[in-house]
Write a protein that holds these residues in place. Structure first.
Motif, PDB file in Angstrom:
ATOM      1  N   THR A 101      58.982 -75.150  50.860  1.00 49.36           N
ATOM      2  CA  THR A 101      58.312 -73.817  51.818  1.00 49.36           C
ATOM      3  C   THR A 101      59.389 -72.749  51.995  1.00 49.36           C
ATOM      4  O   THR A 101      60.394 -73.015  52.285  1.00 49.36           O
ATOM      5  CB  THR A 101      57.846 -74.488  53.002  1.00 49.36           C
ATOM      6  OG1 THR A 101      56.794 -75.641  52.616  1.00 49.36           O
ATOM      7  CG2 THR A 101      56.948 -73.597  53.809  1.00 49.36           C
ATOM      8  N   SER A 144      54.507 -75.046  45.902  1.00 46.65           N
ATOM      9  CA  SER A 144      53.762 -73.803  46.268  1.00 46.65           C
ATOM     10  C   SER A 144      54.919 -72.687  46.919  1.00 46.65           C
ATOM     11  O   SER A 144      54.398 -71.451  46.798  1.00 46.65           O
ATOM     12  CB  SER A 144      52.747 -74.067  47.040  1.00 46.65           C
ATOM     13  OG  SER A 144      53.260 -74.716  48.393  1.00 46.65           O
ATOM     14  N   ASP A 204      51.659 -73.743  54.928  1.00 48.51           N
ATOM     15  CA  ASP A 204      50.279 -73.925  55.076  1.00 48.51           C
ATOM     16  C   ASP A 204      49.367 -72.806  55.635  1.00 48.51           C
ATOM     17  O   ASP A 204      49.894 -72.057  56.296  1.00 48.51           O
ATOM     18  CB  ASP A 204      49.771 -75.171  56.135  1.00 48.51           C
ATOM     19  CG  ASP A 204      50.518 -76.414  55.572  1.00 48.51           C
ATOM     20  OD1 ASP A 204      50.525 -76.624  54.264  1.00 48.51           O
ATOM     21  OD2 ASP A 204      50.718 -77.415  56.372  1.00 48.51           O
ATOM     22  N   HIS A 205      48.244 -72.411  54.949  1.00 49.98           N
ATOM     23  CA  HIS A 205      47.537 -71.331  55.309  1.00 49.98           C
ATOM     24  C   HIS A 205      47.982 -70.000  55.149  1.00 49.98           C
ATOM     25  O   HIS A 205      47.640 -68.792  55.736  1.00 49.98           O
ATOM     26  CB  HIS A 205      46.933 -71.523  56.833  1.00 49.98           C
ATOM     27  CG  HIS A 205      46.560 -72.807  57.144  1.00 49.98           C
ATOM     28  ND1 HIS A 205      45.356 -73.369  56.714  1.00 49.98           N
ATOM     29  CD2 HIS A 205      47.124 -73.830  57.904  1.00 49.98           C
ATOM     30  CE1 HIS A 205      44.917 -74.622  57.213  1.00 49.98           C
ATOM     31  NE2 HIS A 205      46.203 -74.819  57.979  1.00 49.98           N
ATOM     32  N   GLU A 206      49.071 -69.958  54.259  1.00 46.93           N
ATOM     33  CA  GLU A 206      49.567 -68.610  54.041  1.00 46.93           C
ATOM     34  C   GLU A 206      49.043 -68.192  52.458  1.00 46.93           C
ATOM     35  O   GLU A 206      48.791 -69.087  51.836  1.00 46.93           O
ATOM     36  CB  GLU A 206      51.059 -68.581  53.756  1.00 46.93           C
ATOM     37  CG  GLU A 206      51.861 -68.849  55.270  1.00 46.93           C
ATOM     38  CD  GLU A 206      53.211 -68.926  55.246  1.00 46.93           C
ATOM     39  OE1 GLU A 206      53.773 -68.785  54.059  1.00 46.93           O
ATOM     40  OE2 GLU A 206      54.184 -68.850  56.419  1.00 46.93           O
ATOM     41  N   SER A 207      49.052 -66.941  52.264  1.00 47.44           N
ATOM     42  CA  SER A 207      48.672 -66.308  50.976  1.00 47.44           C
ATOM     43  C   SER A 207      49.683 -66.947  49.899  1.00 47.44           C
ATOM     44  O   SER A 207      50.897 -66.807  50.099  1.00 47.44           O
ATOM     45  CB  SER A 207      48.549 -64.715  50.954  1.00 47.44           C
ATOM     46  OG  SER A 207      48.510 -64.335  49.556  1.00 47.44           O
TER      47      SER A 207
END
Length: 137
Positions: A82, A107, A111-114
């Motif tokens: 992250t 990624s 979490d919940h980020e573009s």
């Protein structure tokens, strides 16, 4: 820091988040390899647990140092990179051949980020895929 007893440094590091504790051990290892102790509880390592600006500055050498300091090949079950937007993936080499790792989240966002990053991240399939292949074989 070099004059402080190892026990005091270990006690101080116990108050840090997991990635910070590992980075602390890496920094100490650069000065005195006998003082570096990242601890033993390394099921999960999520760089989202440290300041976003710090994670964004980490290099592959930093990631490699953390993974080596925690003996990730034998301990780590889940890794999340992250906010580590400047890594190419070569720093994941200490995971090569791991039979313990269950999940690697490449990624680079929380979490919940573009999932769209600008500029494009440096992560490289050419660097990462051979390491992943060595894990799943």
């Amino acid at each position: 820091l070099s004059d402080l007893p190892t026990g005091a440094l270990a006690h101080v590091s116990s108050f840090l988040t997991s990635p910070s504790r590992a980075l602390f051990a890496v920094a100490l290892n650069a000065r005195d390899s006998s003082a570096a102790n990242a601890g033993d509880d390394w099921d999960v390592l999520d760089f989202g647990d440290i300041e976003k600006d710090l994670a964004a500055k980490l290099s592959d050498d930093d990631i490699r140092g953390v993974l080596l300091s925690i003996d990730a090949v034998n301990n780590l079950k889940k890794l999340r990179l992250t906010n580590c937007i400047h890594v190419t993936g070569v720093g994941l080499d200490p995971l090569r051949g791991s039979t313990i790792i269950e999940q690697i989240d490449l990624s680079l966002v929380g979490d919940h980020e573009s999932p769209k990053l600008d500029p494009d991240p440096s992560i490289s399939c050419a660097e990462v895929v051979p390491i992943l292949d060595s894990i799943i074989e």
